[in-house]
Enzyme design. Structure first.
Site, short mmCIF file in Angstrom:
data_model
loop_
_atom_site.label_atom_id
_atom_site.label_comp_id
_atom_site.label_asym_id
_atom_site.label_seq_id
_atom_site.Cartn_x
_atom_site.Cartn_y
_atom_site.Cartn_z
N HIS A 75 0.82 -1.22 0.00
CA HIS A 75 0.00 0.00 0.00
C HIS A 75 0.85 1.27 0.00
O HIS A 75 0.69 2.12 -0.88
CB HIS A 75 -0.96 -0.02 1.19
CG HIS A 75 -1.69 1.27 1.40
ND1 HIS A 75 -2.54 1.81 0.46
CD2 HIS A 75 -1.66 2.15 2.44
CE1 HIS A 75 -3.02 2.96 0.92
NE2 HIS A 75 -2.50 3.19 2.11
N HIS A 99 3.26 7.39 5.43
CA HIS A 99 2.03 8.05 5.88
C HIS A 99 1.25 7.26 6.93
O HIS A 99 0.43 7.82 7.65
CB HIS A 99 1.13 8.36 4.68
CG HIS A 99 0.45 7.17 4.09
ND1 HIS A 99 1.05 6.36 3.16
CD2 HIS A 99 -0.78 6.64 4.30
CE1 HIS A 99 0.23 5.39 2.81
NE2 HIS A 99 -0.89 5.53 3.49
N GLU A 103 0.45 6.13 12.70
CA GLU A 103 -0.86 5.60 13.11
C GLU A 103 -0.79 4.12 13.46
O GLU A 103 -1.43 3.67 14.41
CB GLU A 103 -1.87 5.81 11.98
CG GLU A 103 -3.26 5.30 12.29
CD GLU A 103 -4.21 5.51 11.13
OE1 GLU A 103 -5.29 4.92 11.15
OE2 GLU A 103 -3.86 6.27 10.20
N ASP A 104 -0.01 3.34 12.71
CA ASP A 104 -0.06 1.88 12.83
C ASP A 104 1.11 1.27 13.60
O ASP A 104 1.13 0.06 13.81
CB ASP A 104 -0.11 1.24 11.44
CG ASP A 104 -1.40 1.59 10.70
OD1 ASP A 104 -2.37 1.98 11.38
OD2 ASP A 104 -1.43 1.46 9.46
N ASP A 166 -3.37 8.32 -1.04
CA ASP A 166 -3.71 7.26 -0.09
C ASP A 166 -5.15 6.79 -0.31
O ASP A 166 -5.42 5.58 -0.39
CB ASP A 166 -3.53 7.81 1.33
CG ASP A 166 -4.03 6.85 2.41
OD1 ASP A 166 -3.78 5.63 2.28
OD2 ASP A 166 -4.66 7.31 3.37
N ASP A 287 -23.91 13.96 -25.45
CA ASP A 287 -22.48 14.26 -25.26
C ASP A 287 -21.84 13.25 -24.31
O ASP A 287 -21.33 13.58 -23.25
CB ASP A 287 -22.28 15.69 -24.76
CG ASP A 287 -23.15 16.01 -23.54
OD1 ASP A 287 -24.09 15.25 -23.27
OD2 ASP A 287 -22.88 17.02 -22.88
#
Length: 763
Positions: A75, A99, A103-104, A166, A287
């Site tokens: 990712h 990134h 957080e992880d 992301d 269109d």
């Protein structure tokens, strides 16, 4: 980890660009000291920064897997690749790799800065969600995430480009998540991130995000559109090829060198939107594709337009000059619709190569196509091109309610603008339906606060008159003028509405503080209230509600910016946590109900999260039949004199105007109620004044049926030589659907007026 010795998982292959980057990085000499190595890393080149960021992310995410089963490192590598395609600097690409690490993993932002510098840290922090903080609801968490993200964008606009990359990769792999989570992420993407990409002018990201959200939110319609577009592809490509051949020859004869001329199929969601908006079938949309002509200069754009109009018949009213009047996201192009050689309308777009790059990459075009190579220059909210971001920042701190904040973000992001001029000829972009008051506040807060009247194109107009494209607006100010709360009934921009509220709050501050104190006194009792207001837990409650002082919180409570129920619940939590303060001689766990509630009939206890109304937990209540409130509207509870418990009314309902304050209960809709995910409708009474003609009722009912609106009851009143009145009772899911229904019915040429009607009810 040494770059040269890196081995990737057997089921994950590094992309070519990353392998090439690693080859460019010189390996440290074995004889070098650690100090020398650290110094070299601090002064590293772009490829070195990128590779070190990848290696660091690889180590931290090792052993982690995505829902698809692939290694998690896939990712961040994909996100970094998207940023590279957008021309991002090495710091941006490094932020793409990193990134998710704050957080992880246990890595801190300080460590990111120590290893990769403050620039990378700032972007990573801006993208990081607030997953390690506690919030009372998903709505509050989402609102705080966006507040933080927009503040980071104000410092460096590249933060949102990293976030968009992301989100785009997450949307591309969304099929591996449960259906409920897919729909939530897809809805957030459609409502927030696709409009954000549009505001930044990154067209290629915006279109893909919209199509992917469409795929998961409306899968049946998506598959149908895929099939319809695929069936007609052959004949459409033949028609476009013929037109492009004609135009290419005519351009060459006129000495205009075309950088490119080709057909461009429109995206599935944009075609679907047009079908829904115009109530047409697929075969009625002409269109489906557009021809794009790219030339070398602005002057050649207008010469090419003349050739297009000479070769094919233009359709009146379908020409737009976005070169002379660019969109707020800096998009520039000439748009026209002509009748092609097969008698079918065809859209033609004409632009220069630079305009095309901006249309595709938006703000990213600045660093992607600099002749000197990649640019690492920052963009902040002070840049003229980001006035919309400044407007978001100006009012976001004034909106304390999470749901109202999210609604205002959505309203502010959607690109549906009207362009008007100041008397000096400056262009001002406003939301569709904006009035002179919206214009005045866009110029300056004091101009809005002193607004006494307006001239549009040299003639006086009422302040509630909607502005049109090309209007020249002049605001008349007077020293003794001030805002009126009535302006909130017709202003549409968030900036104007919030400044009106701010003025009212400042000018009535003492009155609002006294009202807030009185509301708490009625809820909690007099005893101990003064001590509570001066206590540490109360200061914590004010801070938790995003106010600097307890007095500010009381003023907001008196003004109605926060609900009494929210404040009391926060007080209960704070007192329970400290176990040091008793409120009104009661235990902190059992705050008393107001006097008027004590005789209400209670209903069996249940999970409060399952109640559609917040503030009446454990009490008997009913929705008032006089005003028929629906989810999304501001509501108010009234303690009835009968055995029916609390009656829930729309705020502003005439039946509660004279109700004493001690019988009023602050309530709100429960947006987290699981029952909201199941179809539930509410009756709404409306009255429509129409031109009396045969079939008008049938046409209105057809319009409602097209929008899946059930009609419970219909009654028509006609009068000789006068307009007719139609009374309807319809089933509505929420306020958004009601507003959309009103908008669509009002567009009908025979409809003169439309309003909700109330009935009498005994409170």
């Amino acid at each position: 980890m040494n770059v040269a010795t890196l081995t990737s998982p057997t089921d994950f292959i590094l992309p070519d660009w990353l392998n090439e980057c690693m080859v460019q990085v010189p390996q440290p000499d074995a004889s070098s000291t650690d100090a020398e190595t650290d110094k070299d890393e601090k002064e590293s080149s772009g490829p070195s920064l990128i590779c070190r960021a990848f290696c660091f992310a690889y180590e931290l995410h090792e052993g982690q897997f995505r829902a698809s089963g692939e290694p998690y490192i896939a990712h961040p590598v994909a996100v970094a690749g998207l940023l590279r395609d957008l021309g991002g600097s090495p710091a941006m690409i490094a932020a793409g790799f990193l990134h998710d690490v704050v957080e992880d993993t246990d890595v801190t932002a300080d460590e990111i800065e120590e290893r990769f510098g403050p620039e990378v840290r700032q972007m990573v922090e801006g993208v990081t969600k607030l997953s390690k903080f506690n919030f009372s609801s998903k709505t509050e968490r989402q609102a705080e995430n966006f507040r933080r993200m927009f503040l980071a964008m104000a410092k460096d606009i590249r933060v949102i480009v990293v976030k968009l990359a992301d989100r785009l990769h997450n949307m591309r792999t969304l099929e591996h998540l449960p259906d409920v989570k897919r729909r939530r992420i897809a809805m957030e993407t459609r409502e927030i991130f696709a409009p954000l990409a549009n505001r930044l002018g990154i067209g290629r990201v915006k279109w893909e995000l919209e199509d992917l959200a469409f795929k998961y939110l409306e899968p049946d319609a998506y598959r149908q559109m895929q099939s319809l577009v695929s069936e007609k592809r052959g004949s459409r490509e033949d028609r476009i090829a013929q037109v492009t051949d004609v135009l290419r020859d005519r351009m060459a004869q006129s000495g205009i060198r075309c950088v490119d001329i080709s057909g461009r199929p429109k995206h599935l969601y944009s075609i679907y939107q047009k079908m829904q908006r115009q109530h047409k079938e697929f075969h009625e949309i002409f269109d489906i594709a557009a021809i794009r002509i790219i030339v070398e200069s602005n002057e050649e754009c207008y010469r090419a337009l003349a050739i297009v109009h000479d070769a094919f018949k233009p359709i009146p009213g379908r020409f737009k000059d976005y070169i002379g009047l660019p969109k707020p996201n800096r998009y520039q192009s000439l748009h026209t619709v002509v009748v092609g050689n097969m008698g079918r309308p065809l859209e033609v777009q004409i632009r220069t190569l630079e305009m095309h790059q901006i249309a595709e990459y938006g703000i990213a075009a600045h660093w992607k196509y600099k002749e000197s190579g990649h640019s690492s220059s920052k963009f902040t909210a002070s840049d003229e091109k980001f006035t919309w971001l400044r407007q978001l920042l100006e009012w976001q701190n004034d909106l304390k309610d999470a749901q109202e904040y999210l609604d205002n973000i959505k309203d502010n992001l959607f690109d549906d603008d009207v362009y008007v001029f100041t008397p000096q000829g400056d262009v001002v972009a406003l939301a569709r339906g904006a009035t002179s008051v919206d214009f005045a506040y866009r110029i300056h807060t004091e101009v809005g606060n002193r607004c006494a009247g307006a001239r549009v194109d040299g003639r006086m107009v009422t302040l509630d008159t909607p502005l049109k494209n090309g209007d020249i607006v002049e605001i008349i100010t007077q020293k003794n003028s001030h805002p009126s709360l009535d302006w909130l009934n017709f202003t549409v921009t968030s900036g104007a509405r919030n400044r009106i509220r701010q003025w009212y709050k400042r000018s009535h501050h003492d009155e609002n503080v006294a009202r807030g104190r009185s509301m708490l006194e009625k809820e909690l009792g007099k005893n101990g209230l003064e001590a509570l207001l001066k206590s540490e837990p109360m200061a914590a409650v004010a801070h938790r509600c995003n106010y600097h002082t307890v007095e500010d919180l009381l003023a907001a409570l008196g003004y109605g910016e926060v609900t009494l129920n929210l404040v009391v619940n926060r007080i209960r939590d704070a007192v329970k946590a400290t176990q040091t303060i008793e409120v009104a001689s009661h235990d902190a766990d059992t705050l008393p109900l107001p006097t008027s509630h004590r005789n209400l009939k209670e209903v069996p206890a249940s999970n409060p999260n399952h109640s559609p109304i917040i503030g009446v937990e454990g009490l008997l209540y009913h929705l008032a039949g006089c005003c028929n409130p629906v989810p999304g509207e501001a509501i108010l509870g009234v303690v009835t004199m009968s055995s029916r418990g609390i009656s829930i009314h729309r705020q502003g309902c005439h039946n509660v105007e004279n109700i004493p304050g001690d019988r009023l209960v602050p309530v709100s809709w429960n947006n987290s109620d699981p029952a909201r995910s199941r179809p539930q409708t509410y009756p709404v009474n409306i009255q429509i004044e129409v031109i009396d003609r045969v079939g008008v009722l049938k046409d209105i009912l057809s319009r409602l049926t097209d929008n899946n609106i059930n009609v419970r009851n219909a009654q028509v009143k006609t009068f000789p030589d006068q307009t007719a009145v139609i009374d309807l009772c319809i089933d509505i899911r929420d306020h958004t659907q009601l507003e959309r229904t009103f908008t669509q019915v009002r567009k009908m040429s025979d409809v003169l007026n439309m309003r909700r009607i109330s009935q009498a009810e005994d409170c």
